[in-house]
Write an enzyme that holds these catalytic residues in place. Structure first.
Site, PDB file in Angstrom:
ATOM      1  N   TRP A 345       0.832  -1.208   0.000  1.00  0.00           N
ATOM      2  CA  TRP A 345       0.000   0.000   0.000  1.00  0.00           C
ATOM      3  C   TRP A 345       0.868   1.261   0.000  1.00  0.00           C
ATOM      4  CZ3 TRP A 345      -2.094   2.136   5.211  1.00  0.00           C
ATOM      5  CH2 TRP A 345      -1.106   2.059   6.198  1.00  0.00           C
ATOM      6  N   GLU A 484       0.258  -4.390  12.010  1.00  0.00           N
ATOM      7  CA  GLU A 484       0.336  -5.827  11.757  1.00  0.00           C
ATOM      8  C   GLU A 484       0.610  -6.646  13.009  1.00  0.00           C
ATOM      9  OE1 GLU A 484       3.356  -5.596   8.800  1.00  0.00           O
ATOM     10  OE2 GLU A 484       1.914  -5.491   7.155  1.00  0.00           O
TER      11      GLU A 484
END
Length: 793
Positions: A345, A484
């Site tokens: 991204w 994450e």
């Protein structure tokens, strides 16, 4: 050291990988790491050459499982050039006496200069000076000039140059259990008295690669056949004080290149027609001068020096040449093999900068996503959804490239990888479509490819949202956010989290923007698009409903990272900081201890705060109002404080986002994080990762921090919006942008004043919106605006 060069003094083997990454040269089509030409790949050195979009897929046996990975391929090494006194050992900094050593990266010129003095004993010294370039005007050429000077002796010097096809992908230690042999059918030959060639292909993607090298010296050049290596040798006569020069010119083509038939023939023809080194250098410098004019940046002091290096590497990875290619934004540039060269991204942090300087590159990068829209729609169907589900990691063809397993180097264990659940990558693509069209006024793209991507991504979010009658809201379940660290609930059998705040808020934004586009499309185009994607009559109303009712969880008066976050345990941060020198990768530390970060209120990068990065305070408040929530300044401040105390900054993007957000709400602390973002790669703050490739998103993000973050610059509703927040540490700076057809608009901020200069043209004036006034600036006019205290904070 001036801001025009980046320099390393002395030879330090432990720093070689870092230097090689930061001294990489490229032109947007291919790049070569800054390894010394006389050094082969080993535990110290790692020469690597990577072509944009050149991937290959292999299957490996890992931890008892067959896993498939697609990698950016390490291409044949064009650099090798070694030297020795006849009968002696080949000289290198690892085997010979180094008296002096210096590497200088000339940022203005895109040239890497190297100077080394080797001590040969008995007062004899060999001085070596090399100039290297990867040509910015002709994206298929590279060149290396080597100058040898004898000090205190006369004699001969053997010089051997090669094209090396024996290379493999081995630049990341934790990937070494994986198959890295991507090249096959390596053949070599000669194409004349001074030119050799090498051809090969990738093992499964079958990309053909052609490389040719011309060696020019004052003495005759001989070819030496060798398996998988095209070798040339020349013996120079050295006289004290007189420099002997060897020039190596290289051409690289692949079967992905447009307007060629055979990559090898194209490479041989190109190197044969290439001018001498001095002429190549002149045209290369001209091309770089043009780039610097378009990307003008004037920031004083050390920050300006680092920003110039960051800009240099952005331009080498994504240059105007990239606009001709089918490639995305490689998260680690073309500088190494980390993340396998995949596209994540990171364009979210890169395109906002490019939009205002190289819009043609932004458009090409978005077209990479559009070409893979069909694959994204297939992925959504496979998941039982409508619309487009873009993969978290992309490569050649748009399938999900996220690894199934990842290695924790601290424990030595291979672990399941669930980051493919980061579906928010679709929102990043939609955001970039919108930002690009707002900045460039590209109605054609917005009304065609842009609208199609926006609508299909919105459709996926609407179809992913499920109604919760108890809450009276829609929910998005089973995802992973940008942080994450959290992939699952503690002790859960399945991965995924519910109602990640970042995911849900950005999904609401995408749905709203898609409806805006649908309403404003010209009727013929709207009808075509509705027919093309088979949009049901009731879908827009459903999108509107979902955009207003997505659930955003809160706890203790702050935005929760996801539903249930507030129930997690607190971590003893002081204890972990005492026990470990560096806790940026807290997830690895806890896993090695037999624990999991999923149990704690701990973030790698606080993804809630990403909302303050993407949206101005006013826009974020408006978004929450649209969702039926009140987000006042005090709630946002508490939210920032909460996550600031619970973030390990295990991502290079974390410092950038924190600096950006704090510049708006807690200015006194902002500079600490801005510095962390600036130093991320040059100081290798992530502990050895920069040697595997630079962090392109963080580098571009620091440029955008100056361009948009500190100026409050937004491009929306046909105007430039500015709301500067001067930092004491960066009180005066300037840059130029391209906007709505105007090229070279110059903005300069000094204490209390904003200057906007628009170059002469026949274009209409630019509308500029400040918090307390709106003005128009005519082409050829310079506006100087005094900023009140209110605008400065």
């Amino acid at each position: 050291m001036t801001d025009r060069i980046w320099e390393y003094e002395g030879y330090l083997p432990a720093e070689e990988r870092l230097r090689e990454s930061l001294c990489t040269l490229g032109n947007g089509c291919f790049a070569t790491r800054g390894a010394l030409p006389e050094c082969a790949a080993d535990d110290v050195h790692y020469p690597g050459t990577y072509a944009a979009g050149c991937y290959n897929r292999l299957v490996s046996e890992v931890a008892g499982r067959r896993v498939e990975n697609e990698d950016l391929v390490n291409l044949p090494n064009w650099l090798p050039l070694r030297f020795r006194i006849p009968g002696g050992e080949w000289l290198s900094p690892d085997t010979a006496t180094v008296l002096d050593h210096r590497q200088t990266l000339h940022l203005d010129e895109g040239v890497l200069e190297r100077r080394t003095r080797y001590g040969l004993g008995a007062g004899r010294v060999l001085a070596v000076r090399q100039w290297r370039l990867v040509h910015m005007a002709d994206p298929h050429l590279a060149a290396l000039r080597s100058e040898f000077t004898a000090e205190g002796f006369s004699g001969e010097l053997d010089v051997e140059a090669a094209l090396d096809g024996t290379v493999r992908n081995a630049g990341v230690p934790r990937y070494r259990d994986l198959d890295g042999r991507h090249l096959t059918h390596v053949h070599t030959g000669a194409a004349g008295p001074d030119t050799v060639w090498l051809r090969c292909r990738t093992r499964t993607s079958d990309i053909r690669i052609g490389m040719a090298a011309r060696l020019t010296a004052t003495e005759p050049v001989a070819d030496l056949p060798a398996p998988a290596r095209a070798v040339q040798r020349v013996t120079l006569t050295l006289v004290p004080g007189r420099t002997a020069t060897v020039d190596k010119t290289v051409a690289l083509h692949t079967s992905h290149d447009p307007a060629i038939s055979d990559p090898l023939q194209a490479a041989v023809d190109r190197v044969g027609a290439a001018p001498a080194f001095d002429r190549l250098l002149a045209t290369h410098r001209t091309a770089w001068a043009q780039l610097w004019r378009r990307a003008e940046l004037d920031v004083p002091g050390e920050p300006g020096h680092i920003l110039r290096l960051h800009l240099f590497h952005v331009l080498q990875t994504l240059s105007p040449h990239t606009a001709e290619l089918d490639v995305g934004v490689p998260a680690r540039g073309l500088h190494g093999e980390a993340y396998r060269g995949h596209v994540f991204w990171d364009e979210l942090f890169v395109l906002p900068y490019l939009n205002l300087h190289f819009p043609e590159v932004s458009r090409a990068l978005l077209r990479y996503r559009h070409r893979r829209l069909e694959r994204a729609c297939a992925a959504a169907r496979a998941a039982g959804r409508r619309g487009a589900l873009y993969p978290w990691q992309s490569g050649s063809d748009g399938r999900e490239e996220t690894q199934q397993l990842h290695l924790n180097p601290r424990s030595g264990r291979w672990l399941p990888d669930h980051t493919h659940l980061q579906h928010h990558v679709g929102s990043a693509i939609a955001y970039n479509v919108w930002q690009y069209c707002e900045a460039g006024g590209d109605a054609e793209f917005l009304h065609t490819k842009g609208a199609e991507m926006l609508l299909q991504i919105a459709r996926f979010w609407a179809d992913s949202a499920t109604w919760d009658a108890h809450l009276g809201r829609h929910r998005i379940r089973g995802v992973v956010g940008p942080d994450e660290y959290h992939e699952a609930y503690p002790d859960a059998e399945r991965p995924g989290l519910d109602d990640n705040a970042y995911t849900n808020v950005t999904a609401a934004w995408v749905l709203t923007r898609a409806l805006d586009v649908l309403r404003t499309l010209p009727e013929p185009r709207r009808r075509e698009l509705v027919e093309r994607i088979a949009l049901d009559a009731g879908e827009p109303d459903h999108w509107e409903d979902v955009s207003r009712t997505l659930h955003v969880p809160f706890h203790d008066g702050v935005i929760s990272q996801f539903e249930g976050y507030g129930d997690l345990a607190e971590l003893d941060w002081d204890d972990y900081r005492k026990r470990y020198d560096d806790i940026r990768r807290l997830d690895r530390i806890l896993e090695a201890e037999g624990d999991t970060v999923n149990r704690y209120k701990a973030s790698k990068q606080a993804d809630v705060l990403m909302l303050g990065y993407l949206f101005s305070p006013a826009e974020l408040q408006k978004l929450f109002r649209h969702l039926g929530y009140r987000l006042d300044e005090r709630t946002w401040q508490r939210t920032v404080d909460h996550y600031l105390a619970r973030t390990s900054h295990g991502s290079t993007l974390s410092g950038l986002v924190h600096g950006w957000v704090l510049a708006r709400c807690r200015r006194a602390e902002a500079w600490t994080f801005c510095q962390e973002a600036l130093r991320g790669d040059i100081a290798d703050l992530q502990g050895g990762t920069t040697g595997e490739g630079i962090h392109l998103g963080a580098m571009a993000g620091t440029l955008d921090l100056v361009q948009r973050g500190l100026t409050g610059l937004e491009t929306r509703a046909g105007a430039l919006w500015l709301d500067p927040v001067p930092l004491p540490e960066l009180s005066s700076y300037g840059f130029s942008i391209a906007y709505q057809g105007h090229w070279g608009i110059r903005l300069r901020l000094t204490s209390g004043q904003l200057e906007i200069a628009v170059p002469p043209s026949d274009l209409p004036p630019i509308d500029v919106e400040l918090p307390d006034r709106a003005i128009g600036v005519q082409a050829g006019e310079t506006a100087r605006l005094l900023l009140t205290d209110g605008h400065e904070g």
